[in-house]
Design an enzyme around this catalytic site. Structure first.
Site, PDB file in Angstrom:
ATOM      1  N   CYS A  80       0.845  -1.197   0.000  1.00  0.00           N
ATOM      2  CA  CYS A  80       0.000   0.000   0.000  1.00  0.00           C
ATOM      3  C   CYS A  80       0.879   1.244   0.000  1.00  0.00           C
ATOM      4  CB  CYS A  80      -0.960   0.087   1.171  1.00  0.00           C
ATOM      5  SG  CYS A  80      -2.189  -1.202   1.217  1.00  0.00           S
ATOM      6  N   ARG A  95       4.210  -0.757  -4.389  1.00  0.00           N
ATOM      7  CA  ARG A  95       3.774  -1.170  -3.053  1.00  0.00           C
ATOM      8  C   ARG A  95       2.396  -1.831  -3.073  1.00  0.00           C
ATOM      9  NH1 ARG A  95       6.784   1.073   0.917  1.00  0.00           N
ATOM     10  NH2 ARG A  95       5.132   0.741   2.408  1.00  0.00           N
ATOM     11  N   TRP A 135      -2.797  -2.740  -1.777  1.00  0.00           N
ATOM     12  CA  TRP A 135      -2.543  -4.181  -1.870  1.00  0.00           C
ATOM     13  C   TRP A 135      -3.505  -4.805  -0.870  1.00  0.00           C
ATOM     14  CZ3 TRP A 135      -0.807  -8.193   1.357  1.00  0.00           C
ATOM     15  CH2 TRP A 135      -0.402  -9.365   0.683  1.00  0.00           C
ATOM     16  N   ASN A 143      -2.149   2.286   5.449  1.00  0.00           N
ATOM     17  CA  ASN A 143      -1.321   1.136   5.074  1.00  0.00           C
ATOM     18  C   ASN A 143      -1.088   0.333   6.345  1.00  0.00           C
ATOM     19  OD1 ASN A 143       0.749  -0.582   4.216  1.00  0.00           O
ATOM     20  ND2 ASN A 143       2.318   0.992   4.424  1.00  0.00           N
ATOM     21  N   GLY A 144      -1.361  -0.979   6.310  1.00  0.00           N
ATOM     22  CA  GLY A 144      -1.155  -1.798   7.514  1.00  0.00           C
ATOM     23  C   GLY A 144      -2.415  -2.585   7.815  1.00  0.00           C
ATOM     24  N   GLU A 153      16.866 -19.117  -5.496  1.00  0.00           N
ATOM     25  CA  GLU A 153      16.525 -17.752  -5.877  1.00  0.00           C
ATOM     26  C   GLU A 153      16.106 -17.707  -7.350  1.00  0.00           C
ATOM     27  OE1 GLU A 153      15.732 -15.116  -4.656  1.00  0.00           O
ATOM     28  OE2 GLU A 153      16.175 -13.508  -6.070  1.00  0.00           O
ATOM     29  N   LYS A 198      12.528 -16.264  -8.697  1.00  0.00           N
ATOM     30  CA  LYS A 198      12.444 -15.185  -9.687  1.00  0.00           C
ATOM     31  C   LYS A 198      11.547 -15.599 -10.837  1.00  0.00           C
ATOM     32  CE  LYS A 198      13.561 -12.573  -8.042  1.00  0.00           C
ATOM     33  NZ  LYS A 198      14.061 -11.930  -6.857  1.00  0.00           N
ATOM     34  N   GLU A 258       7.765 -15.914  -9.791  1.00  0.00           N
ATOM     35  CA  GLU A 258       7.028 -14.722  -9.376  1.00  0.00           C
ATOM     36  C   GLU A 258       6.711 -13.779 -10.528  1.00  0.00           C
ATOM     37  OE1 GLU A 258       8.798 -11.834  -6.648  1.00  0.00           O
ATOM     38  OE2 GLU A 258      10.779 -12.448  -7.283  1.00  0.00           O
ATOM     39  N   HIS A 291      15.436 -38.763  -5.341  1.00  0.00           N
ATOM     40  CA  HIS A 291      14.635 -39.215  -4.193  1.00  0.00           C
ATOM     41  C   HIS A 291      13.165 -38.844  -4.352  1.00  0.00           C
ATOM     42  CE1 HIS A 291      18.191 -40.620  -2.161  1.00  0.00           C
ATOM     43  NE2 HIS A 291      18.786 -39.470  -2.449  1.00  0.00           N
TER      44      HIS A 291
HETATM   45  C1  F6R Z   1      11.144 -11.368  -4.367  1.00  0.00           C
HETATM   46  C2  F6R Z   1      11.124 -10.336  -3.351  1.00  0.00           C
HETATM   47  C3  F6R Z   1      10.596 -10.687  -2.018  1.00  0.00           C
HETATM   48  C4  F6R Z   1      11.351  -9.933  -0.926  1.00  0.00           C
HETATM   49  C5  F6R Z   1      10.718 -10.215   0.438  1.00  0.00           C
HETATM   50  C6  F6R Z   1      11.490  -9.529   1.550  1.00  0.00           C
HETATM   51  O1  F6R Z   1      11.726 -10.921  -5.558  1.00  0.00           O
HETATM   52  O2  F6R Z   1      11.496  -9.212  -3.594  1.00  0.00           O
HETATM   53  O3  F6R Z   1      10.649 -12.067  -1.808  1.00  0.00           O
HETATM   54  O4  F6R Z   1      12.675 -10.351  -0.945  1.00  0.00           O
HETATM   55  O5  F6R Z   1       9.406  -9.756   0.441  1.00  0.00           O
HETATM   56  O6  F6R Z   1      11.518  -8.158   1.368  1.00  0.00           O
HETATM   57  P1  F6R Z   1      12.595  -7.273   2.110  1.00  0.00           P
HETATM   58  O7  F6R Z   1      13.931  -7.657   1.579  1.00  0.00           O
HETATM   59  O8  F6R Z   1      12.218  -5.854   1.776  1.00  0.00           O
HETATM   60  O9  F6R Z   1      12.478  -7.578   3.564  1.00  0.00           O
END
Ligand code: F6R
Length: 609
Positions: free
Chosen positions: A2, A27, A74, A100-101, A482, A486, A489, A505
């Protein structure tokens, strides 16, 4: 998670509110809205969808006024819809709020307010806030907000305005970020710096529990009802930092920026005096370091994957046991730590609610806390005993790239610092690693310059499938995780990472019909084992995409597609290996027509648990 924007000043509010929201769109982008005050009335417009939809819906309308608030959402409570969009108003419509929250006690407050005759039109937790303010309103918005604030439980950054007590905006903050900006022709609120660049030259990051009042003449910050002197900082970033700068997407720009980000992260951190690594004024000195017998690393998502690199590296360099924990699990598990445990929390934004809560739990148990974060003065930076800033620059794409590589670099630097403090490595060994660290930015550049064609070819092929598997051993396995995150997502291809030796396995059952198997092969002592695992996948009709060092012949011999990396120490390979993986995810997403920078259902900076 947000985005909030607010303005009061000499200019029309609408242009800033829309441009500010666009800078905060990373956000959240389920719905957006604005509220503008003019001549005794608050005009509200809300629209489900991205900010472009809101813009379209108000095109041609005259919405005048020099003060207003805005929000990009969001969704947490209530699905994305016009009526769940912010700003929300009280039943009488004279108070408007963006938030936001999560207000955790919203049901209790809603029942109480409904009993008093207030009516609700949304399913959100936020709508209790304007109604609660209305309940306490006796002509003074600030007083009513302070009374309402005392009743709220949970996390919030909120900005409020009233048409019965206009001419100022009130912002409150608890565990969600809110920044106040000081401009030449007005004052501003924003969830994050990018919205303010180009509008203000100074800003204050609101602290938990503080209330800020902004009007046309200035800013006043209150703590427990008393005005306090705020800490004001210069905003030195230029507009390019928050723009795409000619790239199609922020993600591509941020991938390409990695050589520069890595150089920034290294800059000034290698000294040649008493110690080789200079990380500033860390409180973790030699005496404290001596007593550390365990390291716990906690984070979420990509930052969690960076922690995994840390585990492998620290266990190799320091011979100390390292545990890696997902932040959302950590705090509820009653983790075993004490004053001899070093807890390292890693977070790009420094605001991730789960990571912040994990930090608090570790601190409560007496552990020394080191934060590795990208955001200056973020909540995590403030709460930690020590901080290493990654200096990646603003990261806007939801998919994290340059934050990850700089987190890993910071992890290496801290490992070498500890190795030195604890006498685990001699200076010459440290120097060998440092010399190679210095070469990494140019090697990343080389991958980007020389390998784009093969990477695009790989991505085009992978984009045709609905599943992909990433395999590797040791540090390659950690980076494979990772790579899989990537890809899934941003391209929505189902992707899983496995330790290469684990395939047989169970997962080997899924390696059929030319499914892509992306094999990371940079750990030289495990190369032959990797080749055997690749053969196992190839024999089952998997399509092999390999990433290995230049000069390697064993791996290419069993692969259909190969991306060669410039050679480096095996220990440092993760910073190079991940670059093609980021680019494969990027180009696969583009090929599939997905919204690269704003993947569905996600948002950056997750400030709710
Ligand atoms: C994936 C991504 C998220 C953040 C996660 C933590 O590409 O960006 O998985 O890594 O939400 O966010 P931070 O690093 O801001 O605590």
């Amino acid at each position: 998670m947000c985005g909030i924007a607010g303005y009061i000043g000499e200019k029309q509010a609408l242009p800033f509110l829309i441009s500010g929201l666009k800078k905060l769109e990373y956000r959240g982008y389920d719905s957006a809205g604005i509220a503008i005050y003019n001549e005794g009335r608050i005009e509200v417009r809300r629209q489900v969808g991205k900010i472009a939809e809101l813009e379209r819906s108000i095109r041609g309308q005259v919405i005048e006024g020099t003060q207003g608030i805005a929000h990009t959402r969001w969704a947490t409570h209530g699905m994305p819809s016009n009526r769940n969009s912010h700003p929300h108003r009280d039943s009488d419509g004279h108070i408007a709020v963006v938030h936001n929250g999560i207000i955790e006690n919203y049901l209790e407050l809603r029942n109480e307010l409904e009993d008093k005759g207030y009516t609700f039109t949304s399913e959100t937790d936020t709508e209790v806030v304007p109604n609660l303010i209305a309940e306490y309103f006796e002509g003074n918005l600030l007083e009513a907000v302070e009374k309402a604030k005392a009743r709220l439980r949970g996390s919030y950054a909120a900005v409020c305005m009233s048409q019965q007590d206009p001419d100022y905006l009130v912002g409150i903050r608890q565990d969600s970020p809110l920044i106040v900006g000081y401009g030449k022709d007005g004052n501003y609120f924003a969830s994050d710096i990018p919205a303010l660049i180009g509008h203000v030259d100074r800003y204050t990051v609101l602290k938990n529990g503080e209330t800020a009042v902004i009007d046309r003449d200035g800013v006043t910050i209150y703590v427990d009802g008393k005005a306090v002197e705020p800490e004001v900082m210069e905003l030195t970033m230029d507009i390019d930092a928050a723009e795409k700068g000619g790239y199609d997407h922020f993600m591509l720009k941020e991938i390409i920026e990695q050589p520069r980000a890595l150089k920034e992260c290294l800059s000034g951190r290698i000294a040649y005096g008493k110690r080789v690594i200079d990380l500033g004024e860390l409180k973790l000195d030699a005496a404290k370091a001596e007593k550390i017998n365990k390291i716990v690393m906690v984070a979420c998502g990509t930052a969690y994957h960076a922690c995994y690199v840390g585990r492998y590296v620290y266990e190799k360099l320091l011979r100390i046991p390292v545990e890696v924990e997902i932040a959302s699990e950590f705090r509820y598990r009653d983790p075993i730590l004490d004053e001899h445990t070093l807890t390292i929390v890693v977070s790009q934004s420094g605001e991730t609610a789960d990571t912040l809560a994990a930090l608090a739990e570790a601190k409560r148990k007496g552990s020394h806390i080191l934060a590795i974060t990208n955001v200056w003065e973020s909540s995590i930076a403030r709460e930690a005993h020590d901080v290493i800033y990654t200096r990646a620059g603003i990261e806007i794409a939801v998919a994290s790239t340059k934050a990850y590589t700089t987190q890993i670099l910071a992890i290496y630097l801290f490992g070498l610092y500890m190795a030195e403090l604890k006498g685990k490595m001699i200076r010459r060994e440290i120097q060998t690693i440092i010399n190679e660290l210095y070469r990494l930015p140019e090697k990343v550049q080389q991958i980007i310059d020389d390998n784009l064609d093969i990477i695009k070819e790989m991505a085009d092929e992978i984009a045709e499938f609905e599943d992909a598997f990433f395999i590797g051993r040791d540090l390659d396995y950690v980076v494979a995780r990772e790579g899989a995150l990537k890809l899934k997502e941003i391209s929505y291809i189902h992707a899983e990472a496995y330790a290469a030796g684990e395939l047989k396995h169970g997962t080997l059952a899924l390696i059929v019909d030319r499914v892509p198997v992306i094999c990371l092969c940079t750990q030289r002592n495990l190369e032959e084992k990797m080749v055997s695992n690749i053969k196992e996948a190839q024999t089952r009709n998997g399509q092999i995409f390999s990433i290995c060092f230049e000069g390697d012949t064993l791996v290419p011999a069993v692969s259909e597609h190969v991306c060669y990396l410039p050679k480096t120490l095996d220990l440092l390979a993760p910073i190079l290996t991940v670059i093609p993986l980021q680019l494969i995810a990027y180009y696969a997403s583009v090929k599939r027509g997905a919204d690269v920078d704003k993947p569905r259902n996600l948002a950056k900076s997750v400030t709710v648990e």
